[in-house]
Design a protein around this motif. Sequence first.
Motif, mmCIF file in Angstrom:
data_model
loop_
_atom_site.group_PDB
_atom_site.id
_atom_site.type_symbol
_atom_site.label_atom_id
_atom_site.label_comp_id
_atom_site.label_asym_id
_atom_site.label_seq_id
_atom_site.Cartn_x
_atom_site.Cartn_y
_atom_site.Cartn_z
ATOM 1 N N SER A 119 -5.292 -0.529 2.106
ATOM 2 C CA SER A 119 -5.928 -1.043 0.892
ATOM 3 C C SER A 119 -5.549 -2.506 0.671
ATOM 4 N N ASN A 120 -4.270 -2.828 0.868
ATOM 5 C CA ASN A 120 -3.807 -4.206 0.706
ATOM 6 C C ASN A 120 -4.441 -5.153 1.717
ATOM 7 N N LEU A 121 -4.786 -4.633 2.892
ATOM 8 C CA LEU A 121 -5.337 -5.455 3.966
ATOM 9 C C LEU A 121 -6.850 -5.323 4.107
ATOM 10 N N LYS A 122 -7.492 -4.711 3.127
ATOM 11 C CA LYS A 122 -8.921 -4.399 3.215
ATOM 12 C C LYS A 122 -9.768 -5.608 3.602
ATOM 13 N N THR A 123 -9.553 -6.728 2.958
ATOM 14 C CA THR A 123 -10.356 -7.925 3.234
ATOM 15 C C THR A 123 -10.182 -8.394 4.675
ATOM 16 N N GLN A 127 1.984 -2.781 6.795
ATOM 17 C CA GLN A 127 1.187 -3.976 6.529
ATOM 18 C C GLN A 127 1.472 -5.062 7.557
ATOM 19 N N VAL A 163 5.507 0.543 3.290
ATOM 20 C CA VAL A 163 4.213 -0.116 3.110
ATOM 21 C C VAL A 163 4.266 -1.500 3.752
ATOM 22 N N GLN A 164 5.344 -2.230 3.508
ATOM 23 C CA GLN A 164 5.493 -3.576 4.083
ATOM 24 C C GLN A 164 5.518 -3.524 5.602
ATOM 25 N N SER A 170 8.227 1.130 -0.644
ATOM 26 C CA SER A 170 7.793 -0.271 -0.565
ATOM 27 C C SER A 170 8.118 -0.883 0.796
ATOM 28 N N HIS A 205 -2.046 2.845 1.412
ATOM 29 C CA HIS A 205 -1.682 1.703 0.562
ATOM 30 C C HIS A 205 -1.730 0.407 1.375
ATOM 31 N N ALA A 206 -1.158 0.434 2.576
ATOM 32 C CA ALA A 206 -1.157 -0.762 3.424
ATOM 33 C C ALA A 206 -2.589 -1.165 3.787
#
Length: 99
Positions: free
Chosen positions: A35-39, A68, A64-65, A61, A32-33
């Motif tokens: 995916s959130n940071l993919k870019t 991330q 994940v934070q 959550s 999940h982390a």
Amino acid sequence: MQGLIKDILAYSRVGSRGKEFKSISSEVVLAHALSNLKTGIEQSGAVVTRDPLPVVTGDNSQLVQLFQNLIGNAIKFHKEGAPVFMFRLISKETNGSFR
């Protein structure tokens, strides 16, 4: 600097917004982390590798934070060249509990 202040403020609120702890796959949390940071990972050319990750007890959550923030900070503050990250969770058993 603004990003650092935002991250510190988010960290300061972690203890006040937690949900009930439950068993969570660290593999799912890391996915999940990432995916959130993919870019950011793609733009930096970062390479993220990992050992098999365990099931842990915690707040999804918040975990994940945490992942991330660790990955995001490593991307922001790496030396010249593409950053390489290795995730390894190490636990120590004490009286039947892992820390």
